[in-house]
Design a protein around this motif. Structure first.
Motif, PDB file in Angstrom:
ATOM      1  N   SER A 190      38.087  52.773  85.521  1.00 48.27           N
ATOM      2  CA  SER A 190      37.105  53.434  86.764  1.00 48.27           C
ATOM      3  C   SER A 190      37.895  53.204  87.964  1.00 48.27           C
ATOM      4  O   SER A 190      37.573  52.774  88.792  1.00 48.27           O
ATOM      5  CB  SER A 190      35.935  52.238  86.652  1.00 48.27           C
ATOM      6  OG  SER A 190      34.988  52.728  87.430  1.00 48.27           O
ATOM      7  N   ARG A 228      33.565  50.132  94.009  1.00 49.28           N
ATOM      8  CA  ARG A 228      34.066  48.439  93.940  1.00 49.28           C
ATOM      9  C   ARG A 228      35.515  48.333  93.265  1.00 49.28           C
ATOM     10  O   ARG A 228      36.149  49.471  92.991  1.00 49.28           O
ATOM     11  CB  ARG A 228      33.051  47.723  93.087  1.00 49.28           C
ATOM     12  CG  ARG A 228      33.238  48.047  91.457  1.00 49.28           C
ATOM     13  CD  ARG A 228      32.467  47.386  90.465  1.00 49.28           C
ATOM     14  NE  ARG A 228      32.899  47.174  89.009  1.00 49.28           N
ATOM     15  CZ  ARG A 228      32.169  46.626  88.110  1.00 49.28           C
ATOM     16  NH1 ARG A 228      31.130  45.899  88.337  1.00 49.28           N
ATOM     17  NH2 ARG A 228      32.738  46.791  86.798  1.00 49.28           N
ATOM     18  N   ASP A 266      38.381  45.809  87.835  1.00 51.65           N
ATOM     19  CA  ASP A 266      38.067  44.606  86.961  1.00 51.65           C
ATOM     20  C   ASP A 266      39.491  43.844  86.637  1.00 51.65           C
ATOM     21  O   ASP A 266      40.068  44.263  85.906  1.00 51.65           O
ATOM     22  CB  ASP A 266      37.273  45.297  85.793  1.00 51.65           C
ATOM     23  CG  ASP A 266      36.741  43.916  84.721  1.00 51.65           C
ATOM     24  OD1 ASP A 266      37.205  42.998  84.961  1.00 51.65           O
ATOM     25  OD2 ASP A 266      35.703  44.306  84.184  1.00 51.65           O
ATOM     26  N   LYS A 267      39.555  42.852  87.091  1.00 50.96           N
ATOM     27  CA  LYS A 267      40.688  42.112  87.055  1.00 50.96           C
ATOM     28  C   LYS A 267      40.862  41.665  85.527  1.00 50.96           C
ATOM     29  O   LYS A 267      41.961  41.722  85.033  1.00 50.96           O
ATOM     30  CB  LYS A 267      40.773  40.644  87.792  1.00 50.96           C
ATOM     31  CG  LYS A 267      40.998  41.018  89.151  1.00 50.96           C
ATOM     32  CD  LYS A 267      41.163  39.902  90.243  1.00 50.96           C
ATOM     33  CE  LYS A 267      41.253  40.452  91.688  1.00 50.96           C
ATOM     34  NZ  LYS A 267      41.597  39.232  92.425  1.00 50.96           N
ATOM     35  N   GLU A 268      39.723  41.230  84.870  1.00 53.74           N
ATOM     36  CA  GLU A 268      39.844  40.826  83.566  1.00 53.74           C
ATOM     37  C   GLU A 268      39.971  42.158  82.479  1.00 53.74           C
ATOM     38  O   GLU A 268      40.973  41.873  81.759  1.00 53.74           O
ATOM     39  CB  GLU A 268      38.590  40.409  82.911  1.00 53.74           C
ATOM     40  CG  GLU A 268      38.198  38.893  83.456  1.00 53.74           C
ATOM     41  CD  GLU A 268      39.327  37.955  83.044  1.00 53.74           C
ATOM     42  OE1 GLU A 268      39.690  37.912  81.748  1.00 53.74           O
ATOM     43  OE2 GLU A 268      39.816  37.279  83.705  1.00 53.74           O
ATOM     44  N   HIS A 269      39.814  43.326  82.897  1.00 51.95           N
ATOM     45  CA  HIS A 269      39.875  44.452  82.204  1.00 51.95           C
ATOM     46  C   HIS A 269      41.704  44.787  82.497  1.00 51.95           C
ATOM     47  O   HIS A 269      42.240  45.077  81.379  1.00 51.95           O
ATOM     48  CB  HIS A 269      39.237  45.580  82.726  1.00 51.95           C
ATOM     49  CG  HIS A 269      39.639  46.887  82.046  1.00 51.95           C
ATOM     50  ND1 HIS A 269      38.740  47.281  80.821  1.00 51.95           N
ATOM     51  CD2 HIS A 269      40.448  47.948  82.166  1.00 51.95           C
ATOM     52  CE1 HIS A 269      38.908  48.525  80.550  1.00 51.95           C
ATOM     53  NE2 HIS A 269      39.953  48.963  81.071  1.00 51.95           N
ATOM     54  N   THR A 329      31.789  52.642  86.827  1.00 56.30           N
ATOM     55  CA  THR A 329      31.488  51.169  86.827  1.00 56.30           C
ATOM     56  C   THR A 329      30.598  51.459  88.240  1.00 56.30           C
ATOM     57  O   THR A 329      30.918  52.070  89.318  1.00 56.30           O
ATOM     58  CB  THR A 329      32.217  50.333  86.810  1.00 56.30           C
ATOM     59  OG1 THR A 329      33.484  50.477  87.927  1.00 56.30           O
ATOM     60  CG2 THR A 329      32.878  49.992  85.583  1.00 56.30           C
ATOM     61  N   THR A 377      27.443  45.533  88.797  1.00 56.99           N
ATOM     62  CA  THR A 377      27.910  44.900  87.721  1.00 56.99           C
ATOM     63  C   THR A 377      27.568  45.716  86.301  1.00 56.99           C
ATOM     64  O   THR A 377      27.720  45.000  85.240  1.00 56.99           O
ATOM     65  CB  THR A 377      27.137  43.480  87.588  1.00 56.99           C
ATOM     66  OG1 THR A 377      25.480  43.849  87.385  1.00 56.99           O
ATOM     67  CG2 THR A 377      27.468  42.610  88.570  1.00 56.99           C
ATOM     68  N   PHE A 409      28.273  49.222  83.639  1.00 53.97           N
ATOM     69  CA  PHE A 409      29.210  49.954  82.954  1.00 53.97           C
ATOM     70  C   PHE A 409      28.554  51.278  82.461  1.00 53.97           C
ATOM     71  O   PHE A 409      27.617  51.039  81.939  1.00 53.97           O
ATOM     72  CB  PHE A 409      30.038  49.342  81.933  1.00 53.97           C
ATOM     73  CG  PHE A 409      31.034  50.175  81.720  1.00 53.97           C
ATOM     74  CD1 PHE A 409      32.526  50.147  82.186  1.00 53.97           C
ATOM     75  CD2 PHE A 409      31.003  51.079  80.425  1.00 53.97           C
ATOM     76  CE1 PHE A 409      33.328  51.094  81.680  1.00 53.97           C
ATOM     77  CE2 PHE A 409      31.862  51.874  79.776  1.00 53.97           C
ATOM     78  CZ  PHE A 409      33.118  51.970  80.458  1.00 53.97           C
TER      79      PHE A 409
END
Length: 295
Positions: free
Chosen positions: A72, A77, A80-83, A107, A110, A112
């Motif tokens: 994304s 925004r 996504d750091k986890e992604h 995204t 919050t 998707f």
């Protein structure tokens, strides 16, 4: 002839195929002559299981292209750091020859969205995409190829041409570009533009990979042609002709056949790859003959 794994940083200037689970066993048994395989990163973000078992086996013999669909990059925004971490882990594990993502967003807050959505080409979105690509390349420790989108609407507030938008991103981030020729055709027909003119203006010297795919066709409310980037059929003849036009500008480049829906038997995919390989070889021969004549 069988393919072998190369340690080069770039994919070979051959035709590649999307790796599908229903073809794992046939590929390992027959070792078909394919330039490379490409997988969607998000399908391999689990820790283990059959997908990794087969991917590890197949990448012993073939170069790998990793294609993201969930980063994304154009979202309002932050990334996504986890992604990104899962993506970095996957890249560290397989060391793919190429990594690419889409100029799109999927995204919001919050949530998707299960689609690759377009964005307006403005100074604001340009700065955002540049920031996101800089952050992605820094986290992953490698260059990203950014893919041109297929679009069905145009934004009234867009102030930057798409080719200029992509070229500016590449200039400011040192990323590369992925040129999806089918997306060019889809967008050109939908917006009544000339696909060849788009290709003529595209910075092909920055392209690290080409995509080809099939589209579906319907009509809009005005009775005009409307193309859908469906990835469920063979590459259409007008896209093949546009690909030939592209190669005349770019020279031979790694070329993926995308067939993600209604996936056929492997022999059908292999025939599509063979057609692209023949066009790549023809362009290479044409350039060799031109150099000989000029010598």
């Amino acid at each position: 002839m069988t393919a072998s794994k190369t340690q080069a940083d770039a994919l070979p200037a051959r035709a590649g195929l999307g790796l599908k689970p229903q073809h794992y066993d046939a590929i390992l048994a027959d070792r078909p002559d394919v330039g490379f395989f490409e997988v969607h990163a998000e399908n391999y973000m689990g820790a283990g299981g059959p997908p990794h078992h087969y991917l590890e086996a197949i990448t012993q013999f073939y170069p790998l292209s990793l294609h993201g669909v969930g980063l994304s990059i154009g979202a309002a925004r932050g990334l996504d750091k986890e992604h990104l971490k899962r993506l970095r882990d996957l890249i560290d594990r397989y060391r793919p020859h190429s990594f690419s993502e889409h100029l799109a967003w999927s995204t919001h807050d919050t949530g998707f969205l299960n689609d690759l959505l377009p964005l307006p080409y403005t100074a604001e979105t340009l700065a955002r995409v540049i920031d996101h690509i800089d952050a992605t390349q820094q986290t992953l420790g490698r260059r990203l190829l950014l893919e041109n989108p297929s679009t069905y609407v145009l934004f009234a507030d867009s102030t930057i041409d798409e080719v200029d938008f992509l070229a500016t991103i590449a200039e400011r981030t040192a990323c590369g570009l992925l040129l999806d020729v089918n997306n060019v055709m889809v967008s050109a027909v939908n917006h009544r533009l000339d696909a060849a003119t788009y290709i003529d203006r595209f910075p092909v010297e920055l392209v690290g990979e080409i995509h080809l795919a099939g589209y579906d066709e319907t009509v809009d409310d005005a009775g005009e042609r409307l193309l859908i980037d469906a990835h469920g059929t063979a590459v259409k003849s007008d896209v093949v002709a546009l690909y030939e036009h592209t190669l005349a500008r770019s020279g031979p480049l790694p070329t993926l056949i995308e067939w993600d829906n209604d996936v056929p038997d492997f022999a059908t995919l292999l025939a599509e790859a063979a057609r692209a390989d023949a066009m790549l070889a023809s362009e290479a021969l044409r350039r060799t003959r031109r150099r000989i004549r000029a010598a």
